[in-house]
Design a protein around this motif. Structure first.
Motif, mmCIF file in Angstrom:
data_model
loop_
_atom_site.group_PDB
_atom_site.id
_atom_site.type_symbol
_atom_site.label_atom_id
_atom_site.label_comp_id
_atom_site.label_asym_id
_atom_site.label_seq_id
_atom_site.Cartn_x
_atom_site.Cartn_y
_atom_site.Cartn_z
ATOM 1 N N VAL A 1 -5.568 -2.814 8.475
ATOM 2 C CA VAL A 1 -5.818 -3.791 7.418
ATOM 3 C C VAL A 1 -6.904 -4.739 7.924
ATOM 4 N N GLU B 1 -11.915 -12.036 -0.346
ATOM 5 C CA GLU B 1 -12.064 -10.665 -0.827
ATOM 6 C C GLU B 1 -10.737 -9.918 -0.736
ATOM 7 N N LYS B 2 -10.674 -8.830 -1.480
ATOM 8 C CA LYS B 2 -9.502 -7.957 -1.431
ATOM 9 C C LYS B 2 -9.430 -7.312 -0.045
ATOM 10 N N PRO B 3 -8.240 -7.238 0.554
ATOM 11 C CA PRO B 3 -8.120 -6.615 1.883
ATOM 12 C C PRO B 3 -8.537 -5.146 1.841
ATOM 13 N N HIS B 4 -9.100 -4.689 2.928
ATOM 14 C CA HIS B 4 -9.442 -3.272 3.074
ATOM 15 C C HIS B 4 -8.307 -2.615 3.859
ATOM 16 N N VAL B 5 -7.757 -1.525 3.302
ATOM 17 C CA VAL B 5 -6.655 -0.806 3.946
ATOM 18 C C VAL B 5 -7.102 0.619 4.202
ATOM 19 N N HIS B 6 -6.880 1.073 5.419
ATOM 20 C CA HIS B 6 -7.176 2.449 5.791
ATOM 21 C C HIS B 6 -5.975 3.017 6.542
ATOM 22 N N ARG C 1 -12.081 -1.579 16.202
ATOM 23 C CA ARG C 1 -11.298 -1.043 15.101
ATOM 24 C C ARG C 1 -9.824 -1.299 15.381
ATOM 25 N N TYR D 1 0.842 -1.201 0.000
ATOM 26 C CA TYR D 1 0.000 0.000 0.000
ATOM 27 C C TYR D 1 0.879 1.253 0.000
ATOM 28 N N THR E 1 -3.752 -5.358 12.008
ATOM 29 C CA THR E 1 -4.535 -6.186 11.105
ATOM 30 C C THR E 1 -5.577 -6.959 11.893
ATOM 31 N N ALA F 1 -12.055 -9.809 9.297
ATOM 32 C CA ALA F 1 -13.383 -9.200 9.207
ATOM 33 C C ALA F 1 -14.265 -9.768 10.311
ATOM 34 N N THR G 1 -10.789 -10.200 4.812
ATOM 35 C CA THR G 1 -12.028 -10.947 4.631
ATOM 36 C C THR G 1 -11.750 -12.078 3.673
#
Length: 126
Positions: free
Chosen positions: A109, A115-120, A71, A25, A63, A66, A112
């Motif tokens: 991170v 699925e594609k990982p969600h990164v914030h 958080r 990322y 990390t 899901a 799920t």
């Protein structure tokens, strides 16, 4: 979380995957990774030390699977912040100057299965 072969993935592997995802990322946004898992001799640690132009970024990666509780950012409590600050201070000491711009980020991170990982990214997290 299960792997492709159906076996459970350990929490350590979840963390390692998250760090790999966080590095990718950062690189995709032009950052240069300088060091991974920096440990200061007198205590302190930083997951990723990166450079974005002239800015040093001391990043903590958190990390979660899901559906996990809370958080990822919530896990970076005051005690964890102090460890990261000690690591960053040692990095700056070894660099020989504090006259460079720097900040603390947390990269969240969320994994799920399938699925594609969600990164914030939380810039200036503390």
């Amino acid at each position: 979380m299960t792997a492709f072969n159906g076996a459970e993935i350990s929490s350590g592997e979840v963390g390692r995957r998250g760090e790999r995802i966080a590095r990718a990322y950062l690189r995709s946004r032009g950052a240069k990774i300088l060091y991974l898992n920096f440990k200061a001799p007198r205590g302190g640690e930083v997951d990723i030390v990166a450079r974005e132009g002239k800015l040093l970024v001391f990043a903590e990666v958190k990390t979660r699977r899901a559906g996990g509780l809370g958080r990822p950012l919530d896990a970076v409590d005051r005690g964890k912040q102090r460890l990261i600050e000690r690591g960053a201070n040692e990095w700056l000491r070894q660099l020989g100057t504090r006259e460079v711009p720097w900040r603390f980020d947390v990269i969240e991170v969320i994994l799920t299965h399938g699925e594609k990982p969600h990164v914030h990214r939380v810039e200036n997290a503390f």
